[in-house]
Design a protein around this motif. Structure first.
Motif, PDB file in Angstrom:
ATOM      1  N   ALA A 219       0.749  -1.269  -0.129  1.00  0.00           N
ATOM      2  CA  ALA A 219       0.129  -0.213   0.505  1.00  0.00           C
ATOM      3  C   ALA A 219       0.384   0.830  -0.143  1.00  0.00           C
ATOM      4  O   ALA A 219       0.295   2.567  -0.497  1.00  0.00           O
ATOM      5  CB  ALA A 219      -0.962  -0.243   1.096  1.00  0.00           C
ATOM      6  N   ALA A 220       1.928   1.096   0.651  1.00  0.00           N
ATOM      7  CA  ALA A 220       3.052   2.196   0.357  1.00  0.00           C
ATOM      8  C   ALA A 220       3.915   2.410  -1.206  1.00  0.00           C
ATOM      9  O   ALA A 220       4.016   3.433  -1.150  1.00  0.00           O
ATOM     10  CB  ALA A 220       4.008   1.924   1.128  1.00  0.00           C
ATOM     11  N   ILE A 221       3.596   1.568  -1.630  1.00  0.00           N
ATOM     12  CA  ILE A 221       3.778   2.320  -2.892  1.00  0.00           C
ATOM     13  C   ILE A 221       3.456   3.156  -3.594  1.00  0.00           C
ATOM     14  O   ILE A 221       3.580   4.040  -4.326  1.00  0.00           O
ATOM     15  CB  ILE A 221       4.258   0.689  -3.808  1.00  0.00           C
TER      16      ILE A 221
ATOM     17  N   SER B 266       2.680  11.412  -3.151  1.00  0.00           N
ATOM     18  CA  SER B 266       3.305  11.972  -2.692  1.00  0.00           C
ATOM     19  C   SER B 266       4.314  12.560  -3.307  1.00  0.00           C
ATOM     20  O   SER B 266       4.551  13.738  -3.092  1.00  0.00           O
ATOM     21  CB  SER B 266       3.994  11.004  -0.933  1.00  0.00           C
ATOM     22  N   VAL B 267       5.252  12.274  -4.082  1.00  0.00           N
ATOM     23  CA  VAL B 267       6.281  12.320  -4.812  1.00  0.00           C
ATOM     24  C   VAL B 267       5.823  13.672  -5.810  1.00  0.00           C
ATOM     25  O   VAL B 267       6.324  14.927  -5.594  1.00  0.00           O
ATOM     26  CB  VAL B 267       6.898  12.000  -5.484  1.00  0.00           C
ATOM     27  N   PHE B 268       4.276  13.435  -5.493  1.00  0.00           N
ATOM     28  CA  PHE B 268       3.946  14.405  -7.091  1.00  0.00           C
ATOM     29  C   PHE B 268       2.846  15.334  -6.244  1.00  0.00           C
ATOM     30  O   PHE B 268       2.091  16.386  -6.502  1.00  0.00           O
ATOM     31  CB  PHE B 268       2.570  13.749  -8.354  1.00  0.00           C
TER      32      PHE B 268
ATOM     33  N   ALA C 269       1.078  13.320   0.495  1.00  0.00           N
ATOM     34  CA  ALA C 269       2.198  13.154   1.632  1.00  0.00           C
ATOM     35  C   ALA C 269       1.674  13.617   2.611  1.00  0.00           C
ATOM     36  O   ALA C 269       2.255  12.690   3.589  1.00  0.00           O
ATOM     37  CB  ALA C 269       3.430  14.448   0.857  1.00  0.00           C
ATOM     38  N   HIS C 270       0.649  14.223   2.930  1.00  0.00           N
ATOM     39  CA  HIS C 270       0.344  14.742   4.506  1.00  0.00           C
ATOM     40  C   HIS C 270      -1.346  13.811   4.818  1.00  0.00           C
ATOM     41  O   HIS C 270      -1.514  14.165   5.923  1.00  0.00           O
ATOM     42  CB  HIS C 270      -0.033  16.342   4.725  1.00  0.00           C
ATOM     43  N   THR C 271      -1.415  12.608   4.019  1.00  0.00           N
ATOM     44  CA  THR C 271      -2.697  11.671   4.290  1.00  0.00           C
ATOM     45  C   THR C 271      -2.572  10.818   3.799  1.00  0.00           C
ATOM     46  O   THR C 271      -3.168   9.956   5.032  1.00  0.00           O
ATOM     47  CB  THR C 271      -4.294  12.622   3.515  1.00  0.00           C
ATOM     48  N   VAL C 272      -2.425  10.451   2.674  1.00  0.00           N
ATOM     49  CA  VAL C 272      -2.372   8.885   2.655  1.00  0.00           C
ATOM     50  C   VAL C 272      -1.242   8.451   2.786  1.00  0.00           C
ATOM     51  O   VAL C 272      -1.193   6.188   3.272  1.00  0.00           O
ATOM     52  CB  VAL C 272      -2.564   8.677   0.707  1.00  0.00           C
ATOM     53  N   LEU C 273      -0.198   8.946   2.592  1.00  0.00           N
ATOM     54  CA  LEU C 273       1.230   8.062   3.095  1.00  0.00           C
ATOM     55  C   LEU C 273       1.155   8.137   4.600  1.00  0.00           C
ATOM     56  O   LEU C 273       1.256   6.824   4.662  1.00  0.00           O
ATOM     57  CB  LEU C 273       2.642   8.910   2.375  1.00  0.00           C
TER      58      LEU C 273
END
Length: 161
Positions: free
Chosen positions: A68-70, A76-78, A83-87
């Protein structure tokens, strides 16, 4: 006439990357490393658990949770929002699953004849492998609290001071 594009020297790129790390602007890079680490870790977990014939149904959990982190890391790179919710959600699930796996591995070692002995630690389930998977989740959590590389947000100085 062709347009001249200014290329930065490798030394200048390295200095910029170092300044980004030093000033906490490392979010995108850490997100990408989380995605890559999750891919490698998920593959290793699958091979290890497949070698044990998935004897316990709990062995399927990291096969579901770690990958799931992939997509979360790539998104999150884009996207700063990703980066602040899903990751952080995916990363926290990986950390929790790694702690659970550590408990299950040590329980498996203790259930072998003789209990917790050096031989059983070496021959049984890998005692610390689930904690290594948790490090991938930790990288994702770290990415969520770092500032983004590139253009500094309003109020930050461009020189990184």
């Amino acid at each position: 006439m062709p347009r001249l594009v200014r290329r930065t020297a490798p030394l200048e790129q390295a200095q910029t990357a170092l300044r980004d790390v030093r000033t906490g602007r490392f979010e995108r890079t850490m997100s990408a490393l989380t995605a890559a680490g999750a891919a490698v870790t998920a593959g290793e977990i699958y091979l290890s658990h497949d070698g044990a014939s998935f004897g316990n149904k709990m062995m399927w959990w990291p096969i579901v949770v770690v990958p799931a982190a992939i997509p979360a890391g790539i998104a999150s790179v884009f996207s700063r929002r990703a980066a602040h919710t899903v990751l952080p959600l995916a990363s926290a699930a990986i950390v929790a699953n790694g702690l659970q796996g550590t408990y299950l591995h040590w329980r498996g070692i203790s259930q072998r004849p003789g209990g917790i002995t050096r031989y059983n630690i070496e021959a049984g389930p890998p005692a610390f492998a689930p904690l290594l998977a948790s490090l991938v989740g930790g990288m994702g959590l770290l990415a969520a609290v770092l500032r983004r590389e590139g253009r500094p947000p309003q109020g930050d100085r461009a020189d990184g001071a």
